[in-house]
Design an enzyme around this catalytic site. Sequence first.
Site, short mmCIF file in Angstrom:
data_model
loop_
_atom_site.label_atom_id
_atom_site.label_comp_id
_atom_site.label_asym_id
_atom_site.label_seq_id
_atom_site.Cartn_x
_atom_site.Cartn_y
_atom_site.Cartn_z
CG ASN A 113 35.31 27.95 51.48
OD1 ASN A 113 34.51 27.29 50.84
ND2 ASN A 113 36.12 27.42 52.37
N GLY A 166 40.36 27.05 49.58
CA GLY A 166 38.95 26.68 49.69
C GLY A 166 37.97 27.53 48.92
CD GLU A 195 50.30 34.82 30.05
OE1 GLU A 195 50.75 35.30 31.10
OE2 GLU A 195 50.15 33.59 29.87
CG ASN A 230 33.62 22.63 47.64
OD1 ASN A 230 34.36 23.36 48.28
ND2 ASN A 230 32.80 23.10 46.72
CG ASP A 231 37.08 24.10 51.95
OD1 ASP A 231 36.36 24.53 51.03
OD2 ASP A 231 37.20 24.69 53.05
CG ASP A 235 48.45 30.23 30.71
OD1 ASP A 235 48.67 31.28 31.34
OD2 ASP A 235 49.17 29.22 30.77
CG ASP A 289 33.44 27.21 46.95
OD1 ASP A 289 32.89 28.34 46.90
OD2 ASP A 289 33.32 26.45 47.92
#
Length: 623
Positions: free
Chosen positions: A143, A168, A364, A148-149, A335, A170
């Site tokens: 974090n 949190g 994947e 900006n959490d 993905d 980032d």
Amino acid sequence: MNLKGYNKKSKIVKAVTLLLLLFSLNTIAQIQRVEPPFWYAGMHNPELQILFYGKNIAENEVTVSNGISIKSIQKTENPNYLFITIDTKGIAAQEIVFSFSKNKKVIFTKKYTLKQRKENSASRKSYDASDMIYLIMPDRFANGNPKNDSQKSLAETANRNNPSGRHGGDIEGIIQNLDYIQELGATALWPTPLCEDNDPQGSYHGYGQSDVYKIDPRYGTNEDYLKLAAELHKRDMKLIMDYVTNHWGAKHWMLNDLPTYEWIHQFPGYAQTNYRMATQFDTNASKIDAKMCMDGWFVKSMPDLNQSNPLVLKYLIQNAIWWIEYADLDGFRVDTYSYNDKIGIAKWTKAITDEYPNFNIVGEVWMHDQAQMAYWQKDSKLGAIQNYNSYLPSVMDFTLHNATSVAFNENQADWDKGLMRIYDNFTNDFLYPNPNNILTFVENHDTQRFNEIYKKDFKKYQMAMALIATVRGIPQLYYGSEIAMAGNKNEGDGAIRLDFPGGWNGDSNNAFTQKGRTAEQQHFFDFTSKLFQWRKTNEAVHFGKMTHYIPENNVYVYFRYTDSKTVMVVVNNNLTSSAVNPKRFQENIKDFKFGKDVLSGKAVDLKSEFNMEAQSVWVLELE
């Protein structure tokens, strides 16, 4: 002062200002979104499909300035969308203007920018077998900006006490710890998705995206993402985007007002995939089973995108290309690749690699049989049986992952257990069109933690990491392995996605620094760093050939070699020391007399029998 004249002039200014304001508001009301928000001149494919979204925007006629040719204007049953395709062939970087008219009267206009591409953008180098990829979950890594959490515009707020919540981490936290990642020997970074995910809960993983042109504000801004790419490139490191073609999140802005009913697969509404990916090529599969695999939703909160719809497919192609150009990306991981419409995803992949011939994409394909995985790699002869080519350069070696998850707990020699599992995995390499371009790993963000399976047994960790570092393919390390992080997936995904110690202010243990690590963490870290720093220097384990020998007494020996370098790897998975006679390996030892273990510095005489310690590994550079 002429007060009467001044007042008259003031009224005129106010009236003009009001008209301009009304015109501006009308434009804003008419156009709420434009995607892609801008584009680039000089692309291999000159056709650009621009989505314009706004209330009843389809009621307008559209023209464009600067002699640009409009190839098509496509409307759907939803009048709030227009898909306008223009031809950019031979057009220099510039600003153009779209005019929207009714009854031959321009109602509003919209500026659109064609930007200059970076030099040699099309021929950018991607990741390959010379790289080691470090996989992180950004929310759980570090974090760097606590401010900006949580965001008022987004539903889920930070709660570090919730294993499935936002914690949190980032982009700024990643940037602040690039020294650590580089010290490990990593040359490429794969963060799980960073685009906005506005799911009300469990949004931290990022796979339910709500805006695919915007970085989630809880991670930072688009500019922060560009900064991450730039900082990596300064270090000669690469950035891999985790791209999702199969689905969006239920809170994606478009899901509230679909362009067309067929934008997503509907039954109507939700229906679950059966997850049976073999139906994609099973000649005996029923049509309904194949349909439910491809078209069913991965989970209820992730509506399944319809890649067979040309508008959807073009949207996804352009979004991917936009991010490559905009963020100067070095590769993709895709993905749930094999859940997509198989024809549509092949077109998507080919469009990307046509634009960037050297661009690597790993899909994947979570299957448990080499033939089934090899089917999905580009130019597969297995796929060719059905006239299918995915154009996908790389797949993930899930069968090797499966083998390493059990082999090191099987200490007795057996026909098909222990290190025979590892050997048997590579006997099937003939199925892959390009085995050097397969992603190898012992764990990732969806699997059981390696150090949980083996209870932080350092010797077993050594054997597994040395294996991944020296066999064919591209090794991937999951964050925290290198400091003995464990966690039981049976307790929920949050347990295998723990916060990296030291990533948050106030953490009692800071594993990002040598001073802050425990003795155990330092032990694991030193070995991992030494191994992968060495790997960067040896071309034999990047692109060399491989010869391996059937394990005897649970001792596995293999060689990686080029014309100028040879590496011999010896893995002893026994609970006791084992004698190894090098005469059996003369085919590869040839005239070499000694091997130097890159891990211990020990010199090994290759002309006489030697003993391997119990559960140990040597990585020998032959001299």
